[in-house]
Design a protein around this motif. Structure first.
Motif, PDB file in Angstrom:
ATOM      1  N   ALA A   1       0.818  -1.206   0.000  1.00  0.00           N
ATOM      2  CA  ALA A   1       0.000   0.000   0.000  1.00  0.00           C
ATOM      3  C   ALA A   1       0.855   1.261   0.000  1.00  0.00           C
TER       4      ALA A   1
ATOM      5  N   GLU B   1      -0.892  -7.369  -3.594  1.00  0.00           N
ATOM      6  CA  GLU B   1      -0.743  -6.093  -4.284  1.00  0.00           C
ATOM      7  C   GLU B   1      -2.089  -5.575  -4.795  1.00  0.00           C
ATOM      8  N   ILE B   2      -2.887  -6.473  -5.357  1.00  0.00           N
ATOM      9  CA  ILE B   2      -4.213  -6.058  -5.834  1.00  0.00           C
ATOM     10  C   ILE B   2      -5.100  -5.681  -4.653  1.00  0.00           C
TER      11      ILE B   2
ATOM     12  N   ASP C   1      -4.179  -2.181  -3.613  1.00  0.00           N
ATOM     13  CA  ASP C   1      -4.729  -1.189  -4.544  1.00  0.00           C
ATOM     14  C   ASP C   1      -6.217  -0.967  -4.293  1.00  0.00           C
ATOM     15  N   THR C   2      -6.936  -2.048  -3.989  1.00  0.00           N
ATOM     16  CA  THR C   2      -8.375  -1.927  -3.735  1.00  0.00           C
ATOM     17  C   THR C   2      -8.638  -1.156  -2.451  1.00  0.00           C
TER      18      THR C   2
ATOM     19  N   ARG D   1      -8.123   2.462  -3.187  1.00  0.00           N
ATOM     20  CA  ARG D   1      -9.223   2.986  -4.019  1.00  0.00           C
ATOM     21  C   ARG D   1     -10.455   3.253  -3.178  1.00  0.00           C
TER      22      ARG D   1
END
Length: 296
Positions: free
Chosen positions: A159, A249-250, A253-254, A257
Protein backbone atom coordinates in the motif's frame (compact mmCIF):
# COMPACT_ATOMS: atom_id res chain seq x y z
CA UNK A 1 -29.91 -26.22 28.95
CA UNK A 2 -32.36 -28.56 30.69
CA UNK A 3 -31.22 -32.18 30.59
CA UNK A 4 -27.89 -31.45 28.90
CA UNK A 5 -24.75 -33.26 29.92
CA UNK A 6 -21.23 -33.59 28.60
CA UNK A 7 -19.41 -36.91 28.34
CA UNK A 8 -15.73 -37.21 27.44
CA UNK A 9 -14.81 -39.74 24.80
CA UNK A 10 -12.31 -42.41 25.82
CA UNK A 11 -9.01 -42.96 23.99
CA UNK A 12 -8.92 -45.35 21.12
CA UNK A 13 -10.95 -45.57 17.93
CA UNK A 14 -13.01 -48.64 18.88
CA UNK A 15 -13.66 -47.40 22.41
CA UNK A 16 -14.99 -44.14 21.04
CA UNK A 17 -17.32 -45.88 18.64
CA UNK A 18 -18.65 -48.01 21.50
CA UNK A 19 -19.11 -44.95 23.72
CA UNK A 20 -21.05 -43.12 21.02
CA UNK A 21 -23.20 -46.17 20.38
CA UNK A 22 -23.89 -46.57 24.11
CA UNK A 23 -24.86 -42.91 24.43
CA UNK A 24 -27.24 -43.22 21.51
CA UNK A 25 -28.83 -46.36 22.99
CA UNK A 26 -29.30 -44.60 26.33
CA UNK A 27 -30.81 -41.35 25.02
CA UNK A 28 -32.48 -42.54 21.79
CA UNK A 29 -32.60 -39.02 20.31
CA UNK A 30 -34.52 -38.11 17.18
CA UNK A 31 -31.43 -36.34 15.85
CA UNK A 32 -27.69 -36.86 16.33
CA UNK A 33 -25.86 -33.69 15.29
CA UNK A 34 -22.21 -34.33 14.42
CA UNK A 35 -20.25 -31.08 14.38
CA UNK A 36 -16.96 -30.93 12.41
CA UNK A 37 -14.94 -33.58 10.61
CA UNK A 38 -13.93 -35.81 13.55
CA UNK A 39 -17.43 -36.04 14.97
CA UNK A 40 -18.80 -36.62 11.48
CA UNK A 41 -16.53 -39.61 10.97
CA UNK A 42 -17.28 -41.24 14.34
CA UNK A 43 -21.05 -40.71 14.24
CA UNK A 44 -21.47 -41.89 10.65
CA UNK A 45 -19.32 -44.97 11.30
CA UNK A 46 -21.42 -45.93 14.35
CA UNK A 47 -23.62 -48.77 13.07
CA UNK A 48 -26.26 -48.36 15.78
CA UNK A 49 -27.17 -44.81 14.69
CA UNK A 50 -29.64 -44.86 11.78
CA UNK A 51 -28.87 -42.66 8.79
CA UNK A 52 -32.18 -40.80 9.03
CA UNK A 53 -31.18 -39.51 12.48
CA UNK A 54 -27.84 -37.99 11.45
CA UNK A 55 -27.25 -34.27 10.93
CA UNK A 56 -23.74 -33.26 9.96
CA UNK A 57 -22.12 -29.82 10.14
CA UNK A 58 -18.69 -29.81 8.47
CA UNK A 59 -17.69 -26.41 9.90
CA UNK A 60 -15.27 -26.03 6.96
CA UNK A 61 -14.60 -29.21 5.04
CA UNK A 62 -11.16 -30.45 6.08
CA UNK A 63 -10.05 -31.03 2.50
CA UNK A 64 -10.14 -27.25 1.92
CA UNK A 65 -7.59 -26.56 4.64
CA UNK A 66 -4.38 -25.17 3.18
CA UNK A 67 -2.31 -26.08 6.25
CA UNK A 68 -2.70 -29.83 5.60
CA UNK A 69 -0.50 -31.85 3.31
CA UNK A 70 -1.95 -32.98 0.01
CA UNK A 71 -2.21 -36.60 1.20
CA UNK A 72 -4.17 -35.59 4.31
CA UNK A 73 -6.52 -33.43 2.26
CA UNK A 74 -7.11 -36.28 -0.19
CA UNK A 75 -7.86 -38.64 2.70
CA UNK A 76 -10.34 -36.13 4.17
CA UNK A 77 -12.04 -35.81 0.77
CA UNK A 78 -12.27 -39.58 0.43
CA UNK A 79 -13.81 -39.89 3.90
CA UNK A 80 -16.40 -37.21 3.15
CA UNK A 81 -17.32 -38.85 -0.17
CA UNK A 82 -17.65 -42.33 1.30
CA UNK A 83 -19.61 -41.20 4.37
CA UNK A 84 -21.93 -38.77 2.57
CA UNK A 85 -24.65 -41.44 2.06
CA UNK A 86 -24.71 -41.91 5.85
CA UNK A 87 -26.06 -38.39 6.33
CA UNK A 88 -29.71 -37.38 6.40
CA UNK A 89 -29.12 -33.61 6.41
CA UNK A 90 -26.02 -31.49 6.04
CA UNK A 91 -26.37 -28.32 8.13
CA UNK A 92 -24.05 -25.83 6.46
CA UNK A 93 -22.93 -22.47 7.77
CA UNK A 94 -21.87 -20.85 4.49
CA UNK A 95 -22.87 -20.94 0.82
CA UNK A 96 -19.52 -22.53 -0.03
CA UNK A 97 -20.20 -25.44 2.32
CA UNK A 98 -23.56 -25.86 0.62
CA UNK A 99 -21.89 -26.07 -2.80
CA UNK A 100 -19.45 -28.71 -1.60
CA UNK A 101 -22.16 -30.71 0.18
CA UNK A 102 -24.20 -30.79 -3.04
CA UNK A 103 -21.17 -32.10 -4.95
CA UNK A 104 -20.51 -34.82 -2.39
CA UNK A 105 -24.11 -36.01 -2.30
CA UNK A 106 -26.20 -34.53 -5.14
CA UNK A 107 -29.43 -36.12 -3.87
CA UNK A 108 -28.89 -35.19 -0.23
CA UNK A 109 -30.72 -32.56 1.79
CA UNK A 110 -28.89 -29.37 2.75
CA UNK A 111 -30.02 -26.70 5.20
CA UNK A 112 -28.15 -23.42 5.54
CA UNK A 113 -28.27 -22.32 9.19
CA UNK A 114 -27.01 -18.72 9.29
CA UNK A 115 -25.11 -17.26 12.20
CA UNK A 116 -26.69 -14.23 13.80
CA UNK A 117 -24.45 -11.27 14.64
CA UNK A 118 -24.93 -8.57 17.22
CA UNK A 119 -27.03 -6.03 15.35
CA UNK A 120 -29.07 -6.26 12.16
CA UNK A 121 -27.33 -6.37 8.78
CA UNK A 122 -30.63 -5.73 7.03
CA UNK A 123 -30.96 -2.16 8.27
CA UNK A 124 -30.76 0.32 5.39
CA UNK A 125 -27.14 1.26 4.89
CA UNK A 126 -26.16 4.89 5.05
CA UNK A 127 -23.30 6.20 2.97
CA UNK A 128 -20.10 5.19 4.81
CA UNK A 129 -18.57 8.29 6.38
CA UNK A 130 -15.86 10.06 4.40
CA UNK A 131 -12.30 9.10 5.20
CA UNK A 132 -10.54 11.63 7.39
CA UNK A 133 -6.82 12.03 7.95
CA UNK A 134 -5.29 8.97 9.58
CA UNK A 135 -7.27 6.32 7.69
CA UNK A 136 -7.27 2.79 9.12
CA UNK A 137 -7.48 -0.62 7.45
CA UNK A 138 -8.42 -3.29 9.98
CA UNK A 139 -8.43 -7.09 10.13
CA UNK A 140 -9.84 -9.08 13.03
CA UNK A 141 -9.41 -12.65 14.25
CA UNK A 142 -6.82 -15.08 15.60
CA UNK A 143 -3.26 -14.98 14.28
CA UNK A 144 -3.29 -18.41 12.65
CA UNK A 145 -2.51 -20.10 9.31
CA UNK A 146 -6.18 -19.96 8.38
CA UNK A 147 -6.21 -16.16 8.65
CA UNK A 148 -2.88 -15.87 6.79
CA UNK A 149 -1.47 -12.74 8.46
CA UNK A 150 1.49 -12.88 6.03
CA UNK A 151 -0.90 -11.96 3.18
CA UNK A 152 -2.08 -8.99 5.27
CA UNK A 153 1.50 -7.91 5.94
CA UNK A 154 2.42 -8.03 2.24
CA UNK A 155 -0.67 -6.00 1.36
CA UNK A 156 0.21 -3.36 3.97
CA UNK A 157 3.73 -3.13 2.55
CA UNK A 158 2.39 -2.81 -1.00
CA UNK A 159 0.00 0.00 0.00
CA UNK A 160 2.92 2.35 0.75
CA UNK A 161 0.69 5.09 2.17
CA UNK A 162 -0.10 6.88 5.41
CA UNK A 163 -2.92 4.43 6.15
CA UNK A 164 -2.61 2.66 9.50
CA UNK A 165 -2.96 -1.13 9.24
CA UNK A 166 -4.27 -2.78 12.42
CA UNK A 167 -4.86 -6.40 13.40
CA UNK A 168 -7.42 -6.89 16.17
CA UNK A 169 -6.59 -10.14 17.95
CA UNK A 170 -3.73 -12.35 19.01
CA UNK A 171 -2.41 -15.85 18.42
CA UNK A 172 0.80 -17.47 17.28
CA UNK A 173 3.87 -15.46 18.28
CA UNK A 174 5.53 -15.88 14.88
CA UNK A 175 2.67 -14.07 13.18
CA UNK A 176 2.67 -11.29 15.74
CA UNK A 177 6.40 -10.74 15.15
CA UNK A 178 5.82 -10.76 11.39
CA UNK A 179 3.09 -8.12 11.55
CA UNK A 180 4.86 -5.88 14.02
CA UNK A 181 8.09 -6.01 12.01
CA UNK A 182 6.01 -4.74 9.05
CA UNK A 183 4.83 -1.76 11.10
CA UNK A 184 1.35 -3.16 11.73
CA UNK A 185 -0.30 -2.58 15.09
CA UNK A 186 -1.42 -5.83 16.76
CA UNK A 187 -3.87 -5.14 19.58
CA UNK A 188 -3.57 -8.51 21.31
CA UNK A 189 -6.60 -10.23 22.77
CA UNK A 190 -9.39 -7.78 23.62
CA UNK A 191 -12.77 -8.20 25.30
CA UNK A 192 -15.38 -8.74 22.58
CA UNK A 193 -17.07 -5.41 23.29
CA UNK A 194 -13.79 -3.52 22.93
CA UNK A 195 -12.84 -5.39 19.77
CA UNK A 196 -16.16 -4.55 18.09
CA UNK A 197 -15.92 -0.94 19.22
CA UNK A 198 -12.48 -0.66 17.62
CA UNK A 199 -13.73 -2.39 14.47
CA UNK A 200 -16.46 0.24 14.08
CA UNK A 201 -13.84 3.03 14.02
CA UNK A 202 -12.12 1.55 10.93
CA UNK A 203 -12.40 2.99 7.43
CA UNK A 204 -12.16 -0.36 5.64
CA UNK A 205 -12.26 -3.99 6.77
CA UNK A 206 -9.61 -6.29 5.25
CA UNK A 207 -10.05 -10.07 5.14
CA UNK A 208 -7.10 -12.21 4.07
CA UNK A 209 -8.15 -15.73 5.12
CA UNK A 210 -6.68 -18.59 3.07
CA UNK A 211 -9.82 -20.68 3.63
CA UNK A 212 -13.07 -20.19 5.53
CA UNK A 213 -15.30 -22.22 7.81
CA UNK A 214 -17.49 -19.34 8.93
CA UNK A 215 -17.80 -15.65 8.26
CA UNK A 216 -18.03 -14.24 11.79
CA UNK A 217 -15.73 -11.25 11.39
CA UNK A 218 -17.08 -10.43 7.94
CA UNK A 219 -20.52 -10.51 9.48
CA UNK A 220 -19.50 -8.04 12.16
CA UNK A 221 -17.93 -5.78 9.53
CA UNK A 222 -21.21 -5.85 7.61
CA UNK A 223 -23.12 -4.91 10.77
CA UNK A 224 -20.74 -1.98 11.25
CA UNK A 225 -21.49 -0.84 7.68
CA UNK A 226 -17.84 -1.08 6.67
CA UNK A 227 -16.68 -1.52 3.10
CA UNK A 228 -14.98 -4.91 2.82
CA UNK A 229 -11.86 -5.76 0.84
CA UNK A 230 -11.21 -9.49 0.81
CA UNK A 231 -8.91 -12.09 -0.65
CA UNK A 232 -10.22 -14.14 -3.56
CA UNK A 233 -10.92 -17.63 -2.21
CA UNK A 234 -13.78 -20.02 -3.05
CA UNK A 235 -15.68 -19.34 0.19
CA UNK A 236 -15.79 -15.59 -0.49
CA UNK A 237 -16.48 -15.92 -4.20
CA UNK A 238 -19.60 -17.85 -3.15
CA UNK A 239 -20.73 -14.71 -1.27
CA UNK A 240 -20.39 -12.67 -4.47
CA UNK A 241 -18.42 -9.92 -2.81
CA UNK A 242 -17.00 -7.34 -5.23
CA UNK A 243 -13.33 -6.64 -5.81
CA UNK A 244 -11.92 -9.89 -4.45
CA UNK A 245 -8.13 -9.77 -4.67
CA UNK A 246 -5.99 -12.74 -5.74
CA UNK A 247 -2.73 -11.09 -4.62
CA UNK A 248 -1.64 -8.80 -1.76
CA UNK A 249 -0.74 -6.09 -4.28
CA UNK A 250 -4.21 -6.06 -5.83
CA UNK A 251 -5.76 -6.08 -2.36
CA UNK A 252 -3.64 -3.05 -1.39
CA UNK A 253 -4.73 -1.19 -4.54
CA UNK A 254 -8.38 -1.93 -3.74
CA UNK A 255 -7.98 -0.66 -0.17
CA UNK A 256 -6.48 2.62 -1.40
CA UNK A 257 -9.22 2.99 -4.02
CA UNK A 258 -11.94 2.57 -1.40
CA UNK A 259 -10.29 5.14 0.83
CA UNK A 260 -10.37 7.64 -2.04
CA UNK A 261 -13.76 6.85 -3.61
CA UNK A 262 -17.04 7.37 -1.68
CA UNK A 263 -18.95 5.59 -4.47
CA UNK A 264 -16.78 2.48 -4.26
CA UNK A 265 -17.02 2.55 -0.47
CA UNK A 266 -20.79 2.44 -0.68
CA UNK A 267 -20.79 -0.34 -3.29
CA UNK A 268 -18.59 -2.55 -1.12
CA UNK A 269 -20.50 -1.75 2.07
CA UNK A 270 -23.88 -2.57 0.52
CA UNK A 271 -22.53 -5.75 -1.07
CA UNK A 272 -21.35 -7.01 2.33
CA UNK A 273 -24.77 -6.36 3.86
CA UNK A 274 -26.51 -8.03 0.93
CA UNK A 275 -24.31 -11.13 1.26
CA UNK A 276 -25.60 -11.62 4.81
CA UNK A 277 -29.21 -10.56 4.34
CA UNK A 278 -30.53 -13.93 5.61
CA UNK A 279 -28.52 -13.78 8.84
CA UNK A 280 -31.44 -12.90 11.11
CA UNK A 281 -32.90 -14.60 14.15
CA UNK A 282 -36.15 -15.26 12.29
CA UNK A 283 -34.38 -17.08 9.47
CA UNK A 284 -32.11 -18.95 11.84
CA UNK A 285 -35.09 -20.19 13.89
CA UNK A 286 -36.95 -21.30 10.77
CA UNK A 287 -33.92 -23.21 9.47
CA UNK A 288 -33.35 -24.93 12.82
CA UNK A 289 -36.99 -26.01 12.90
CA UNK A 290 -36.57 -27.40 9.39
CA UNK A 291 -33.42 -29.17 10.51
CA UNK A 292 -34.69 -30.78 13.70
CA UNK A 293 -38.41 -30.92 13.05
CA UNK A 294 -38.37 -33.04 9.93
CA UNK A 295 -36.46 -36.09 11.13
CA UNK A 296 -37.57 -39.36 12.64
Amino acid sequence: MHGARIAALPSGYRARLRAIGDAYAEVRPDRVHAHSFGAGVYVRLSPSIPTDAIVYSPHCYAFERQDLRAAARFLALACEYLLAPRTDVVAVGTPREGQLAACLQPTGRIVHVPRVPHGNVLDPADMPPPVAAGATAVAMGPLSPQRDPAFFARAAAAADSDTAWIWIGDGEARYRRLLESAGICVTGRLPRRNALRLLRTADVYVHTAAWEGSHDTLLQAAVAGLPVVARSIPALRALRLPGLAPTPEILADTVLRLLDSPVDRRIHSEAARRAFRCHTRTTQAARLLALYGSGR
